[in-house]
Motif scaffolding. Structure first.
Motif, PDB file in Angstrom:
ATOM      1  N   TYR A 439       1.139  -1.043   0.285  1.00 17.26           N
ATOM      2  CA  TYR A 439       0.457  -0.048   0.113  1.00 17.26           C
ATOM      3  C   TYR A 439       0.790   0.967  -0.283  1.00 17.26           C
ATOM      4  O   TYR A 439       2.370   0.776   0.807  1.00 17.26           O
ATOM      5  N   ILE A 505      -4.623   6.953  -2.037  1.00 11.72           N
ATOM      6  CA  ILE A 505      -4.285   5.495  -1.371  1.00 11.72           C
ATOM      7  C   ILE A 505      -4.476   4.477  -2.817  1.00 11.72           C
ATOM      8  O   ILE A 505      -5.621   4.405  -3.206  1.00 11.72           O
ATOM      9  N   ALA A 507      -2.628   0.740  -4.265  1.00 11.98           N
ATOM     10  CA  ALA A 507      -3.002  -1.512  -4.021  1.00 11.98           C
ATOM     11  C   ALA A 507      -1.404  -1.906  -5.230  1.00 11.98           C
ATOM     12  O   ALA A 507      -1.954  -1.385  -5.897  1.00 11.98           O
ATOM     13  N   VAL A 524      -7.271   2.961  -3.735  1.00  8.60           N
ATOM     14  CA  VAL A 524      -7.976   1.891  -2.798  1.00  8.60           C
ATOM     15  C   VAL A 524      -9.027   3.200  -2.405  1.00  8.60           C
ATOM     16  O   VAL A 524     -10.421   2.646  -1.989  1.00  8.60           O
ATOM     17  N   ILE A 552      -9.269  -1.304   6.292  1.00  8.02           N
ATOM     18  CA  ILE A 552      -8.625  -0.649   6.388  1.00  8.02           C
ATOM     19  C   ILE A 552      -8.619   0.978   6.730  1.00  8.02           C
ATOM     20  O   ILE A 552      -9.474   1.036   6.285  1.00  8.02           O
TER      21      ILE A 552
END
Length: 573
Positions: A439, A505, A507, A524, A552
């Motif tokens: 991440y 964010i 990933a 994300v 998360i």
């Protein structure tokens, strides 16, 4: 104050609910009540994950066995085509790495309906059914704010899929603050740690609840759609630490059903399964329900005899101009499958072949994990989930891993449902997990002409050169991530005259991505970080990632004052 913890095990094939009161949990964590569903001639701990929605596309008419029965009766009278009937639809969240808000699902006859509507309708039915039971049992003294809900999901699901389930639960009436998303193999492991198990005949004499600190064991959660496998270690304070990231695949019991459908088409010499769906949906449902029962009890020592609908014989004649008997004789299964009036007799070798690929994938994956941890031997395999109740799967696993203790609780199919209740009461059971992805934040960094392409060059107002779209890593795939504190943190600053920045964010499965749009990277979520403090000063902010709640959570804190904000990620459209 939470008075009740209630769990919803929303499975691919079967679903159910369970609950316990807080005071009961404090006395005995294993005193958990679950619903017994009424089928035609028996009681079941779970109901089929089938939802029947009215022609308005909004109102749920029936769920589970009732939905199966009513839809079959509607189909018998050819009145089913305006209704929406969904079954095994949970797999869409695995197959597509997660559904989006505007995605559609097709029902049994191909009619589209909002995926969010279908999932939220099923969750709402389970929610309302459980709440009604609590109301009746307490004389109406339980209110929605007294209940904390736990919704189980496979550990191998994507973050987007988990987010979709939370959104569907919100649509079903479960407020975000009253819901925990729990990972299925994790809560099953917790259940087994608490329960003195009554073992099946194939279980070893070892009891997981007595394992000492340092013991490592593998959890194989074999459900209807997916198989989730992970490895846990017992810590000195008797909690659990994940030491291998959850992995697995679409190797659940429904794959055996698909092989059966292909077998029927093969012996028929035509696409008789699709023909039954189109013209005799009730007979198709009966055929598959019959096979499901035979599949669940099949060992490997005798032939299988089961009834098939007369419409199947008629459809074969219509499509091939030959009898079903003639088609069987012409097929590769001549001598191994025979027809006797309204029954088919399938040789046990043929039945075993329907399980072959699915069981092979499970055993191969378990073997790989055990080999990967050869330095610290895994001596125990715990089998949970509905498919783990298959005698054939149990026997094959036991034969393949003679050096391990195979532990199969008598309530293998309820381990997730009841373990989720225990987890809801005590979320501190887990110490750490393993990151399934790398991440990071999509941001700017200093431009380096030797490694950064000119297409990514951004010149700030102060003429400093920056590289856009840089993947700033916060957590690396395979990293042990704690549940009690941040797994990764970094400082970021606004650019130019901005008073904040957009934290984006991303990933990927790669360990060292360079850019946020590299192949395999996906978004994300994003949220805006206001970097202006109460005094009007503009500085940087620390971005931190947390994984304590199985989902998360991202927090940003101002470097100047420590003021903190948490991220809320919306599902992409």
């Amino acid at each position: 104050m939470v008075l009740v913890v209630a769990s919803l095990d929303f499975g691919t094939t079967y679903s159910g609910w369970a609950y316990s009161f807080t005071h009961e949990f404090q006395q005995d964590p294993t005193q958990i009540k679950s619903k017994h569903w009424n089928a035609d001639q028996f009681m079941s701990n779970k109901a089929p994950t089938c939802v029947l929605i009215n022609s308005d596309g909004k109102t749920v008419d029936a769920f589970g066995y009732e939905a199966e029965d009513k839809y079959a009766k509607l189909a018998q009278k050819n009145e089913h085509k305006d209704w929406y009937y969904f079954k095994h639809f949970k797999m869409k969240l695995f197959e597509s790495e997660g559904l989006r808000t505007n995605d559609m699902l097709e029902d049994a006859t191909g009619k589209p309906l909002s995926a969010l509507t279908v999932f939220s309708s099923a969750i709402k039915y389970l929610h309302d059914d459980l709440f009604k039971t609590l109301q009746n049992g307490t004389g109406g003294s339980i209110f929605t704010e007294d209940i904390h809900w736990v919704l189980t999901v496979p550990a191998i699901w994507s973050d987007i899929a988990k987010k979709f389930m939370r959104r569907a639960a919100l649509e079903a009436g479960i407020e975000t603050g009253q819901l925990t998303i729990a990972l299925e193999p994790e809560v099953a492991s917790i259940f087994c740690r608490h329960s003195k198990m009554t073992r099946t005949a194939t279980s070893s004499s070892v009891d997981i609840s007595t394992f000492p600190p340092g013991t490592r064991y593998l959890v194989c959660d074999a459900g209807g759609g997916t198989v989730d496998i992970t490895v846990h270690e017992i810590t000195p304070d008797m909690r659990l630490k994940e030491i291998a990231k959850a992995s697995g695949g679409a190797w659940g019991g429904t794959q055996v059903n698909l092989q059966f459908e292909r077998l029927i088409d093969t012996i028929a010499g035509c696409s008789v399964i699709n023909a039954l769906k189109e013209e005799f949906m009730d007979d198709y449902c009966d055929l598959m329900a019959t096979f499901e029962l035979k599949k669940r009890e099949f060992k490997d020592s005798s032939d299988v005899l089961f009834r098939y609908p007369s419409s199947m014989r008629k459809m074969v004649k219509k499509l091939t101009d030959a009898s079903l008997e003639d088609q069987i004789e012409r097929s590769i299964y001549k001598g191994k499958i025979s027809r006797n009036r309204d029954k088919l007799c399938i040789n046990y070798d043929v039945m075993i072949s329907l399980f072959k690929t699915t069981i092979h994938n499970i055993i191969e994956h378990i073997s790989t994990l055990i080999c990967n941890h050869a330095e610290r031997q895994i001596g125990h395999i715990v089998m949970v989930g509905g498919f783990s109740e298959s005698p054939l799967l149990q026997r094959r696993v036991k034969e393949a891993f003679r050096g391990q203790h195979i532990i199969i609780p008598s309530e293998a199919g309820l381990a997730i449902l009841k373990g989720a209740v225990i987890f809801g009461h005590n979320k501190q059971s887990i110490v750490s997990r393993i990151a399934r992805f790398t991440y990071g934040n999509d941001c700017f960094t200093d431009f380096d002409e030797s490694i950064h392409p000119i297409s990514r060059l951004y010149i700030r107002k102060d003429n400093k050169k920056r590289c856009a779209g840089f993947f700033s890593k916060l957590v690396e795939v395979g990293q042990s991530i704690p549940v009690d504190y941040a797994a990764g943190s970094k400082k970021y600053y606004p650019i130019d005259d901005n008073t904040g920045y957009m934290a984006k964010i991303c990933a990927t499965k790669e360990k060292a991505p360079k850019f946020a749009d590299d192949p395999g990277c996906f978004r994300v979520g994003k949220f805006y970080v206001d970097c202006e403090d109460r005094e009007g000063n503009i500085g940087g902010a620390m971005i931190s990632m947390y994984f304590g709640g199985t989902e998360i959570e991202v927090k940003a804190s101002l470097l100047s004052t420590g003021e903190e904000t948490s991220a809320t990620f919306d599902l992409p459209d």
